[in-house]
Design an enzyme around this catalytic site. Structure first.
Site, PDB file in Angstrom:
ATOM      1  N   ASN A  37      16.502 -69.243  47.940  1.00 45.11           N
ATOM      2  CA  ASN A  37      16.287 -67.800  48.025  1.00 45.11           C
ATOM      3  C   ASN A  37      15.557 -67.331  46.772  1.00 45.11           C
ATOM      4  OD1 ASN A  37      16.395 -65.045  48.403  1.00 45.11           O
ATOM      5  ND2 ASN A  37      18.600 -64.867  48.059  1.00 45.11           N
ATOM      6  N   LYS A  39      14.463 -64.446  46.179  1.00 44.81           N
ATOM      7  CA  LYS A  39      14.771 -63.036  45.906  1.00 44.81           C
ATOM      8  C   LYS A  39      13.469 -62.277  45.617  1.00 44.81           C
ATOM      9  CE  LYS A  39      19.393 -64.273  44.508  1.00 44.81           C
ATOM     10  NZ  LYS A  39      20.561 -63.987  43.664  1.00 44.81           N
ATOM     11  N   HIS A 124      23.256 -61.492  53.087  1.00 44.45           N
ATOM     12  CA  HIS A 124      23.373 -61.878  51.681  1.00 44.45           C
ATOM     13  C   HIS A 124      24.151 -60.814  50.922  1.00 44.45           C
ATOM     14  CE1 HIS A 124      22.252 -62.837  47.530  1.00 44.45           C
ATOM     15  NE2 HIS A 124      22.019 -64.052  47.964  1.00 44.45           N
ATOM     16  N   GLU A 126      23.759 -59.384  48.175  1.00 43.65           N
ATOM     17  CA  GLU A 126      22.963 -58.302  47.581  1.00 43.65           C
ATOM     18  C   GLU A 126      22.568 -57.275  48.637  1.00 43.65           C
ATOM     19  OE1 GLU A 126      19.954 -60.601  45.709  1.00 43.65           O
ATOM     20  OE2 GLU A 126      21.320 -61.343  44.164  1.00 43.65           O
ATOM     21  N   GLU A 194      29.170 -67.822  49.713  1.00 44.33           N
ATOM     22  CA  GLU A 194      28.741 -67.441  48.368  1.00 44.33           C
ATOM     23  C   GLU A 194      29.810 -66.573  47.705  1.00 44.33           C
ATOM     24  OE1 GLU A 194      24.080 -67.094  48.152  1.00 44.33           O
ATOM     25  OE2 GLU A 194      24.897 -65.514  49.402  1.00 44.33           O
ATOM     26  N   GLY A 200      24.403 -65.794  40.184  1.00 46.43           N
ATOM     27  CA  GLY A 200      23.589 -65.339  39.070  1.00 46.43           C
ATOM     28  C   GLY A 200      24.351 -65.085  37.797  1.00 46.43           C
ATOM     29  N   SER A 240      25.389 -70.016  41.720  1.00 49.16           N
ATOM     30  CA  SER A 240      24.967 -70.666  40.471  1.00 49.16           C
ATOM     31  C   SER A 240      24.909 -72.185  40.614  1.00 49.16           C
ATOM     32  CB  SER A 240      25.901 -70.267  39.319  1.00 49.16           C
ATOM     33  OG  SER A 240      25.824 -68.882  39.068  1.00 49.16           O
TER      34      SER A 240
END
Length: 401
Positions: A37, A39, A124, A126, A194, A200, A240
């Site tokens: 991904n 992003k 996702h 986000e 996730e 991150g 991560s």
């Protein structure tokens, strides 16, 4: 011009050497999958450099690992043309919950399909936390993709406060329950777990924490859909993931690959992909004696008798340890899953492709999903065991060399 340049580079044929052959016994039941991904990162120039690096290393995993990269929307068609002769595939980072029509800024599943895009991310964290994407919206997106024949990487996972409150399974179940009724073809769905607190942040769930969550997800699917679907669906870990931690994670039996964020923007993304490649089986594996097991050994094959019954490892729900040996010595063996039921005291075991784990200078053997464990044939039963020589009690000096 940029598109033409990328397309021209794609026509360059690269020659690659074959990967090293490693001992392996049983075929992996689910083909590994790695998603990248990107992003909201990158330019056409940086994408060109990254794709050049990634396509130069595909021989190591071609036909062994499914790889899908998700660049920013303006680059999708360009990257798709660039990698079209490689095993890499390109996906979208988002898809509309609506069809075609008066939906400014949206890209429908049908339009992705029409553009030759076979994959998309859905749900996702986000999108959920920053743009208000609800479980109901993810369900609509799944339904549209299923109807259009577009495969989805469906993301689930808990926030830090939810994990600390012990709600990991509750959150994952809620997200899955929302989409079951929309899924008609499970072959067009990959699940990505996730833990949001690890995305991150540089933090990563321990391999045992990740395995526990994946195993729980598989049990949820078994209960809600069927055991067949639960055993066939691929569940990825995302949080991560790096070249440094991926090998230990992929060794877990319910982790089938990764959804990678920042690390997918680096040439070393190839290292994460190749870490998922199952070793190639040996037709005539060589067996060693217990005393011959060394700290750096790979793919250990031994015949050994169980001399101490399996006991649970403190802090782990399903990891068991027992002691096995032959006439040259004994060693501690770690086993996870129902295979431990075979390990009755006095039984001789055929152990193949076990790997050595070093814990503070002491070695143990581990039987994971890459290894095979079964009762030994009559001709290979172990007659006697030297219990006085415990190689797991020998401290090896650790060096940096």
């Amino acid at each position: 011009q940029a598109e033409a340049a990328l397309a021209q580079e794609a026509n360059v044929r690269l020659e690659h050497s074959s990967p090293p052959r490693l001992p392996y016994l049983t075929a992996m039941p689910r083909k590994p999958f790695v998603g990248g991904n990107w992003k909201s990162n990158g330019t056409i120039e940086s994408a060109r450099e990254l794709c050049r690096s990634l396509t130069s290393g595909t021989a190591a995993y071609r036909n062994k690992v499914d790889v899908v990269m998700c660049p920013i929307a303006p680059q999708i068609s360009i990257i798709n043309k660039f990698v079209r002769k490689s095993p890499l595939r390109v996906g979208a980072q988002n898809v509309s919950a609506s069809g075609e029509g008066a939906f400014t800024g949206e890209i429908s599943a049908g339009q992705l399909k029409d553009s030759g895009i076979q994959w998309t991310l859905i749900g996702h964290s986000e999108r959920r936390t920053k743009y208000g994407e609800t479980d109901a919206v993810t369900a609509e997106k799944i339904e549209k993709c299923q109807a259009a024949g577009v495969s989805a990487i469906f993301c689930i996972g808990e926030l830090l406060e939810e994990r600390e409150a012990g709600k990991t399974d509750e959150v994952n179940k809620r997200m899955l329950d929302a989409v079951y009724s929309k899924i008609k073809d499970w072959k067009k769905l990959v699940i990505a777990y996730e833990p949001v607190w690890a995305i991150g942040t540089g933090k990563v769930a321990t391999p045992d924490q990740a395995q526990d969550a994946h195993a729980a997800i598989r049990k949820m699917i078994s209960s809600a859909v069927s055991e067949e679907v639960a055993q066939s669906v691929r569940i990825l870990y995302g949080g991560s993931v790096t070249p440094d931690n991926c090998k230990e994670l992929i060794a877990k039996p319910d982790i089938d690959g990764f959804l990678v964020g920042g690390a997918s923007l680096k040439p070393t993304f190839t290292d994460i992909i190749t870490a998922c490649v199952p070793p190639i089986p040996l037709k005539t594996p060589k067996f060693t004696k217990v005393s011959g097991i060394e700290p750096a050994a790979r793919g250990v094959n031994v015949y050994a008798k169980v001399v101490k019954a399996a006991a649970a490892v403190p802090g782990s729900d399903d990891l068991m340890e027992l002691v096995v040996g032959d006439d040259t010595g004994v060693v501690t063996l770690s086993v996870r899953d129902d295979r431990v039921k075979l390990c009755e005291v006095g039984k001789s075991m055929r152990i193949q492709n076990a790997h050595v784990v070093m814990v503070k200078g002491f070695i143990k053997l581990t039987v994971d999903k890459w290894a095979a464990l079964k009762l030994a044939e009559a001709e290979n039963e172990v007659a006697s065991v030297n219990e006085k020589k415990d190689i797991s009690a020998v401290e090896f000096e650790l060096t940096k060399d």
